[in-house]
Design a protein around this motif. Sequence first.
Motif, short mmCIF file in Angstrom:
data_model
loop_
_atom_site.label_atom_id
_atom_site.label_comp_id
_atom_site.label_asym_id
_atom_site.label_seq_id
_atom_site.Cartn_x
_atom_site.Cartn_y
_atom_site.Cartn_z
N TRP A 1 51.94 108.58 56.01
CA TRP A 1 52.48 109.89 56.47
C TRP A 1 53.20 110.00 57.92
O TRP A 1 53.99 110.81 58.08
CB TRP A 1 51.01 110.80 56.65
CG TRP A 1 51.26 112.04 57.41
CD1 TRP A 1 51.46 112.55 58.70
CD2 TRP A 1 51.74 113.41 56.62
NE1 TRP A 1 51.70 113.95 58.71
CE2 TRP A 1 51.81 114.31 57.44
CE3 TRP A 1 51.71 113.56 55.15
CZ2 TRP A 1 52.11 115.77 57.12
CZ3 TRP A 1 51.90 114.93 54.93
CH2 TRP A 1 52.07 115.91 55.76
N TYR A 2 52.70 109.21 58.85
CA TYR A 2 53.49 108.89 60.21
C TYR A 2 55.03 108.66 59.75
O TYR A 2 56.00 109.16 60.40
CB TYR A 2 52.71 108.11 60.93
CG TYR A 2 53.33 107.85 62.20
CD1 TYR A 2 52.80 108.73 63.39
CD2 TYR A 2 54.26 107.05 62.71
CE1 TYR A 2 53.36 109.01 64.68
CE2 TYR A 2 54.80 107.03 63.93
CZ TYR A 2 54.31 107.96 64.92
OH TYR A 2 54.88 107.92 66.22
N ASP B 1 56.54 117.22 62.07
CA ASP B 1 55.29 117.73 63.05
C ASP B 1 55.35 117.55 64.38
O ASP B 1 55.04 118.24 65.17
CB ASP B 1 54.07 117.22 62.11
CG ASP B 1 53.79 117.52 60.79
OD1 ASP B 1 54.46 118.71 60.51
OD2 ASP B 1 52.90 116.70 60.08
N GLY C 1 47.64 107.21 56.32
CA GLY C 1 47.99 107.86 57.61
C GLY C 1 49.45 107.12 58.28
O GLY C 1 50.22 108.12 58.62
N HIS D 1 43.95 110.87 54.08
CA HIS D 1 43.64 110.08 55.31
C HIS D 1 42.42 110.27 56.16
O HIS D 1 41.74 109.34 56.42
CB HIS D 1 45.12 110.46 56.28
CG HIS D 1 45.03 110.00 57.67
ND1 HIS D 1 44.89 108.57 57.96
CD2 HIS D 1 44.85 110.55 58.92
CE1 HIS D 1 44.75 108.47 59.12
NE2 HIS D 1 44.97 109.59 59.91
N LEU E 1 47.73 114.24 52.92
CA LEU E 1 47.19 114.63 54.31
C LEU E 1 45.66 114.53 54.27
O LEU E 1 45.01 114.51 55.16
CB LEU E 1 47.76 115.89 54.83
CG LEU E 1 47.75 116.59 56.22
CD1 LEU E 1 48.13 115.15 57.12
CD2 LEU E 1 48.41 117.69 56.42
N GLY F 1 46.35 118.27 64.45
CA GLY F 1 46.51 119.41 63.25
C GLY F 1 46.45 120.62 64.13
O GLY F 1 47.22 121.85 63.72
N TYR G 1 55.82 112.56 59.67
CA TYR G 1 55.32 113.21 60.97
C TYR G 1 56.44 113.56 61.89
O TYR G 1 56.35 114.51 62.72
CB TYR G 1 54.33 112.19 61.50
CG TYR G 1 53.99 112.56 62.86
CD1 TYR G 1 52.74 113.75 62.97
CD2 TYR G 1 54.27 112.11 63.85
CE1 TYR G 1 52.58 114.04 64.05
CE2 TYR G 1 53.69 112.53 65.43
CZ TYR G 1 52.73 113.64 65.24
OH TYR G 1 52.17 114.13 66.50
N LYS H 1 52.19 116.11 49.42
CA LYS H 1 52.00 115.90 50.87
C LYS H 1 50.56 116.29 51.31
O LYS H 1 49.96 115.77 52.21
CB LYS H 1 53.12 116.70 51.74
CG LYS H 1 54.32 116.15 51.65
CD LYS H 1 55.41 116.79 52.54
CE LYS H 1 55.36 118.33 52.54
NZ LYS H 1 56.42 118.76 53.61
N GLU H 2 50.18 117.29 50.81
CA GLU H 2 48.98 117.83 50.96
C GLU H 2 47.53 117.09 50.75
O GLU H 2 46.79 116.85 51.42
CB GLU H 2 48.58 119.36 50.56
CG GLU H 2 49.57 120.57 51.06
CD GLU H 2 50.80 120.53 50.22
OE1 GLU H 2 51.05 119.61 49.42
OE2 GLU H 2 51.94 120.88 50.92
#
Length: 155
Positions: free
Chosen positions: A60-61, A68, A57, A10, A7, A142, A65, A3-4
């Motif tokens: 990730w979304y 988050d 991105g 992106h 992240l 972030g 997300y 994941k890092e």
Amino acid sequence: MSKEIILMLHPAFGVLGILASVWVFAETLNVSATNTIRIRAAALLSAGFIWLAYIIGGYWYVVFYAADKALIKAGPWPFAHSLVMESKEHLFLSLLLVATLLPLAAFANLQVRKSARQLVYWSALTVIGLGLVMEGSGAIIGLGAKVALLAQQAG
């Protein structure tokens, strides 16, 4: 892929897209037969990097997300999602469109066609401006997550 890393990729691809657009703009200021290939290559790189930022991105979304989003909305900076992320989601489509237009315009005869040269200038400047807005928005989002985590620890 962790994941890092996703992240970090992106915004990294976004920055590379912005830098490639700066390159396009600078080369187009002094367009000649010798730098036309560089203009076209940089324009293709810019579009490619912006598309990669969008794909990564978006992944990730869709995948990560939601957690988050819940964290940010429950924290002290809910505007980081409700205003900044919502705006970013819509503005990014304009960036994607202009970044895609940039190489199309760059393949015109820039030495002869002043209108094509101006289109490349303005497209590159738009990618740079919107890209910087996207980077700043990402930083605020972030920070919204970080502030929410800090508030959870303190409370």
